[in-house]
Motif scaffolding. Sequence first.
Motif, short mmCIF file in Angstrom:
data_model
loop_
_atom_site.label_atom_id
_atom_site.label_comp_id
_atom_site.label_asym_id
_atom_site.label_seq_id
_atom_site.Cartn_x
_atom_site.Cartn_y
_atom_site.Cartn_z
N LEU A 62 0.79 -1.11 0.02
CA LEU A 62 0.01 0.09 0.04
C LEU A 62 0.80 1.19 0.16
O LEU A 62 0.51 2.20 -0.65
CB LEU A 62 -1.07 -0.04 1.21
CG LEU A 62 -1.95 -1.01 1.21
CD1 LEU A 62 -2.94 -0.95 2.51
CD2 LEU A 62 -2.89 -0.96 0.02
N THR A 63 1.80 1.45 0.84
CA THR A 63 2.75 2.30 0.86
C THR A 63 3.41 2.63 -0.47
O THR A 63 3.40 3.71 -1.08
CB THR A 63 3.89 2.10 1.88
OG1 THR A 63 3.29 2.05 3.19
CG2 THR A 63 4.89 3.55 2.03
N LEU A 64 3.80 1.53 -1.20
CA LEU A 64 4.57 1.62 -2.29
C LEU A 64 3.57 2.34 -3.43
O LEU A 64 3.79 2.94 -4.53
CB LEU A 64 5.28 0.47 -2.84
CG LEU A 64 6.43 0.15 -2.05
CD1 LEU A 64 6.86 -1.27 -2.48
CD2 LEU A 64 7.50 1.18 -2.26
N GLY A 65 2.24 1.62 -3.44
CA GLY A 65 1.39 1.90 -4.43
C GLY A 65 0.94 3.42 -4.22
O GLY A 65 0.92 4.09 -5.34
N ASN A 66 0.82 3.99 -2.91
CA ASN A 66 0.33 5.12 -2.79
C ASN A 66 1.63 6.31 -3.31
O ASN A 66 1.13 7.32 -3.86
CB ASN A 66 0.02 5.56 -1.29
CG ASN A 66 -0.35 6.86 -1.01
OD1 ASN A 66 -0.85 7.44 -1.78
ND2 ASN A 66 -0.38 7.28 0.30
N ALA A 67 2.85 5.84 -2.93
CA ALA A 67 3.81 6.83 -3.35
C ALA A 67 3.95 6.85 -4.88
O ALA A 67 4.19 7.77 -5.56
CB ALA A 67 5.23 6.15 -2.81
N MET A 68 3.58 5.73 -5.57
CA MET A 68 3.77 5.84 -7.09
C MET A 68 2.53 6.52 -7.49
O MET A 68 2.55 7.28 -8.51
CB MET A 68 3.49 4.42 -7.71
CG MET A 68 4.88 3.44 -7.53
SD MET A 68 5.01 1.78 -7.82
CE MET A 68 4.24 1.99 -9.72
N ASN A 69 1.34 6.58 -6.92
CA ASN A 69 0.28 7.24 -7.37
C ASN A 69 0.46 8.59 -7.28
O ASN A 69 0.18 9.73 -8.00
CB ASN A 69 -0.96 6.79 -6.35
CG ASN A 69 -2.09 7.32 -6.95
OD1 ASN A 69 -2.26 7.89 -8.00
ND2 ASN A 69 -3.19 7.19 -6.28
N ILE A 70 1.24 9.11 -6.18
CA ILE A 70 1.35 10.58 -5.85
C ILE A 70 2.47 11.03 -6.87
O ILE A 70 2.23 12.05 -7.53
CB ILE A 70 1.79 10.95 -4.47
CG1 ILE A 70 0.65 10.54 -3.45
CG2 ILE A 70 2.49 12.43 -4.29
CD1 ILE A 70 0.93 10.63 -2.08
N THR A 71 3.37 10.18 -7.13
CA THR A 71 4.72 10.78 -8.26
C THR A 71 3.96 10.86 -9.49
O THR A 71 4.30 11.81 -10.13
CB THR A 71 5.70 9.71 -7.99
OG1 THR A 71 6.05 9.36 -6.79
CG2 THR A 71 6.81 9.91 -9.03
N PHE A 72 3.15 9.83 -9.94
CA PHE A 72 2.54 10.07 -11.24
C PHE A 72 1.60 10.94 -11.52
O PHE A 72 1.19 11.60 -12.54
CB PHE A 72 2.06 8.65 -11.81
CG PHE A 72 3.21 7.63 -11.86
CD1 PHE A 72 4.47 7.95 -12.71
CD2 PHE A 72 2.92 6.34 -11.43
CE1 PHE A 72 5.35 6.98 -13.12
CE2 PHE A 72 4.09 5.42 -11.84
CZ PHE A 72 5.01 5.81 -12.38
N GLN A 73 0.83 11.60 -10.30
CA GLN A 73 -0.33 12.49 -10.25
C GLN A 73 0.40 13.86 -10.58
O GLN A 73 -0.16 14.95 -11.10
CB GLN A 73 -1.12 12.18 -9.44
CG GLN A 73 -2.36 11.24 -9.48
CD GLN A 73 -3.28 11.06 -8.32
OE1 GLN A 73 -3.18 11.70 -7.62
NE2 GLN A 73 -4.01 10.24 -8.42
#
Length: 174
Positions: A105-116
């Motif tokens: 979940l942490t990695l997914g959230n970090a990737m989501n924030i980075t790509f947005q």
Amino acid sequence: MDYKYIEQLMERYFQCETTLQEEQILRTFFAQSEQELPQELRQYQPIFAAMEPNGQLDDDFDKRILALTAEAETPKTTVVKARTISMRERLQPLYRAAAIVAIVLTLGNAMNITFQHEAPVNDDINYAAYKDTYEDPSMAYDQVEDALQLISEGFIQAQRSDSLRSDSLYSELR
């Protein structure tokens, strides 16, 4: 040779549906030597070999069967020692699973924030309607040079005032 009749008699024998004459046929059939019997029926020969001609079992039949079952059961039994499992050991797989879920979940959230996050496109300048105010490029260059000179003088004055202030503080501390 076709042994379908014998196979049918065997099925009926194990379902307890044979007559005494049919059992006599089976005893006679299994009284043959082992080499004459078909491979798939050889396993049943000891059952009928133990019977007497009148259909009764030998006196020592029970002893032999009990001895065979005791031999068969002995190697199968194993001693299993009971072990107590603490609550921590029981929950350890759940802790691992929770840690994995948290990491994912942490990695997914970090990737989501980075790509947005993209560079903001809120410029105040409308480049489509942009028009030059200077006709002569050398005149525009002179104006930019004057503006940069003013900024440079402002930095120099700020630096001098900071150095004077730091000198006065240094002299006070002595």
